[in-house]
Each structure stands twice: as structure tokens, then as C-alpha cells.
Design a protein around this motif. Structure first.
Motif, PDB file in Angstrom:
ATOM      1  N   ASP A 189     -10.528  33.555 -35.853  1.00  0.00           N
ATOM      2  CA  ASP A 189     -11.738  32.908 -35.734  1.00  0.00           C
ATOM      3  C   ASP A 189     -11.492  31.497 -36.235  1.00  0.00           C
ATOM      4  N   GLU A 190     -12.218  30.632 -35.765  1.00  0.00           N
ATOM      5  CA  GLU A 190     -11.711  29.141 -35.743  1.00  0.00           C
ATOM      6  C   GLU A 190     -12.188  28.574 -37.332  1.00  0.00           C
ATOM      7  N   GLU A 191     -13.412  29.263 -37.626  1.00  0.00           N
ATOM      8  CA  GLU A 191     -13.853  29.037 -39.085  1.00  0.00           C
ATOM      9  C   GLU A 191     -12.742  29.249 -40.101  1.00  0.00           C
ATOM     10  N   VAL A 192     -12.303  30.642 -39.866  1.00  0.00           N
ATOM     11  CA  VAL A 192     -11.228  31.054 -41.010  1.00  0.00           C
ATOM     12  C   VAL A 192     -10.157  30.345 -40.701  1.00  0.00           C
ATOM     13  N   ASN A 194      -9.913  27.125 -39.943  1.00  0.00           N
ATOM     14  CA  ASN A 194      -9.828  25.772 -40.412  1.00  0.00           C
ATOM     15  C   ASN A 194     -10.544  25.759 -42.074  1.00  0.00           C
ATOM     16  N   LYS A 195     -11.008  26.741 -42.436  1.00  0.00           N
ATOM     17  CA  LYS A 195     -11.195  26.744 -43.963  1.00  0.00           C
ATOM     18  C   LYS A 195     -10.301  27.477 -44.728  1.00  0.00           C
ATOM     19  N   HIS A 196      -9.627  28.440 -44.381  1.00  0.00           N
ATOM     20  CA  HIS A 196      -8.610  29.250 -45.025  1.00  0.00           C
ATOM     21  C   HIS A 196      -7.023  28.880 -44.865  1.00  0.00           C
TER      22      HIS A 196
END
Length: 241
Positions: A189-192, A194-196
Motif C-alpha cells: 500500500d502506497e501509504e504504508v 511512504n509513511k513507514h
């Protein structure tokens, strides 16, 4: 005559990049794979590299497969132990089956593949064994007790076997990739991502499979003859060892 290189898990991801790099450098390459016939056929069509199907978790299958490779391409002088699987779970939820599957492929696979080619390398007084471990074998990772254990074991295997092979002209080294932009990682997942994940990597990006392949290509070369028992960390500064 060009040397023969055998790459396990050699038709996809990092393994495919390694197979291509070795082939481009003039090696006769055999790319092993375990299950995806369609991907293997496409890989051969695109590259001309011969593929061979067996599970590295099965010793007899490895011995038989290596025998076929050597009868068709010549004695294996460069072995890249790249095949690996994940079966992630927090330890309190990890099943015995998940543990044994990962250990069987990611750690036992090194023995199953290296043991049959070792006598020939000793007899010829030349060999290159390159084991693809992982940053998570160096630092550990929650949810990957099985994977981290196996990949840490790969490093121990490398260091011990290097001492046995040194006088016989055989080098044994490891490469520990960090997060590499394979199909599997890019599916996160792109959010995972980029954030983690990316914030953990000082260079601020994923690695490319070709960057790992260049490490392998160097370790396979004659120029790397004085390097053995070593670990190359290709992780963008995520972890220092």
C-alpha cells in the motif's frame, strides 16, 4: 569457455536481475524456479536463459536438478543461493507449518544446493558461492521471526563455509538487500510505503534489483578472489553492520 552460473529463484525479482547480469557478463546461466511456469517461460523467451524447475527445500531434487544443469551447461562454478519465501506472522500466531516452510527454503536450501556442487568446486580449485540474505537477517523484524532466523542463519553459513573453502580457491560471501523495488514490494500500500518504509531508508528510495545484481556480479568475478566470508549490505543506509 564461459563459466556456468546457477541462480536459484532466478526468474523473478532480484533473482531475475542477477541471472540477466551474469548472462550479459558472458556466463552460461541456469535459472532455477519452484512453481511459476508462466513466469519462467516468459523469462526464457525474453532472455534466452534456460530455466530449471525444482524446490530448493528438497535435497534429492536439488541434486537431480544440478546434475541436469551440469550435463547441459557444464560444471557449476558460480552458485547464487537467492531463492526465498515469506510466511509472515507475529510469533504468537505463527504456525509450525509457516516456520518450517521458511526455514526449509531460506536456510536448508543453502545446504541442499551448495552440498552437491562443493566437491566439484574443491576438485577444480575454484568456486563462487553467493548467498542472498537480508537486512532483516542482520537486524531482525517483528512478524518475521522465521524469516529473520533463516536469513541470519544464511550469514552464519557463509562465514563458516568461507573458512573451509578458502584454501581450495572457493569464496563464499553474502549480500543483504534492504527494501528493493520488486513486484512484491511495489505492491505494498502506497501509504504504508511512504509513511513507514521509505522514512527508514536514508537515501530516501527503494533499491533496484539491478543494484543487488551488480554486487553479485562483482563477488562472482576473478577480481573478488581475496574477498570471502564477507557480507555486503545493499540497503540504502537502513542498517549498518
Amino acid at each position: 569457455m564461459s563459466r556456468t552460473a546457477l541462480v536459484t529463484g532466478g526468474t523473478r525479482g532480484i533473482g531475475a536481475a542477477i541471472s540477466r547480469a551474469l548472462s550479459d557478463a558472458g556466463y552460461q546461466v541456469a535459472a532455477n524456479y519452484a512453481g511459476n511456469d508462466e513466469a519462467a517461460a516468459k523469462f526464457t523467451e525474453e532472455t534466452g536463459i534456460k530455466t530449471y524447475k525444482w524446490s530448493v527445500a528438497e535435497y534429492d531434487a536439488c541434486a537431480e536438478g544440478i546434475g541436469k544443469v551440469e550435463s547441459e551447461l557444464g560444471p557449476v562454478e558460480v552458485l547464487v543461493n537467492n531463492a526465498g519465501i515469506t510466511r509472515d506472522a507475529m510469533f504468537h500466531k505463527m504456525t509450525r507449518e509457516k516456520w518450517e516452510a521458511v526455514i526449509g527454503t531460506n536456510l536448508n536450501g543453502l545446504f541442499n544446493m551448495t552440498h552437491p556442487v562443493w566437491p566439484g568446486m574443491r576438485e577444480r580449485k575454484f568456486g563462487r558461492v553467493i548467498n542472498i540474505s537480508s537486512v532483516n537477517g542482520q537486524k531482525g523484524q517483528a512478524g518475521q521471526t522465521n524469516y529473520s532466523s533463516a536469513k541470519a542463519g544464511d550469514i552464519g553459513f557463509t562465514r563458516a563455509l568461507a573458512q573451509e573453502g578458502a584454501r581450495a580457491g572457493i569464496t563464499v560471501n553474502a549480500v543483504c538487500p534492504g527494501y528493493i523495488g520488486t513486484e512484491m514490494v511495489r505492491a505494498i500500500d502506497e501509504e504504508v510505503l511512504n509513511k513507514h518504509i521509505l522514512p527508514q531508508i536514508p537515501v530516501g528510495r527503494l533499491g533496484e534489483p539491478e543494484e543487488v545484481a551488480r554486487c553479485v556480479l562483482f563477488l562472482a568475478s576473478d577480481e573478488a578472489g581475496f574477498i570471502t566470508g564477507s557480507t555486503i549490505s545493499a540497503n540504502g543506509g537502513q542498517y549498518f553492520s
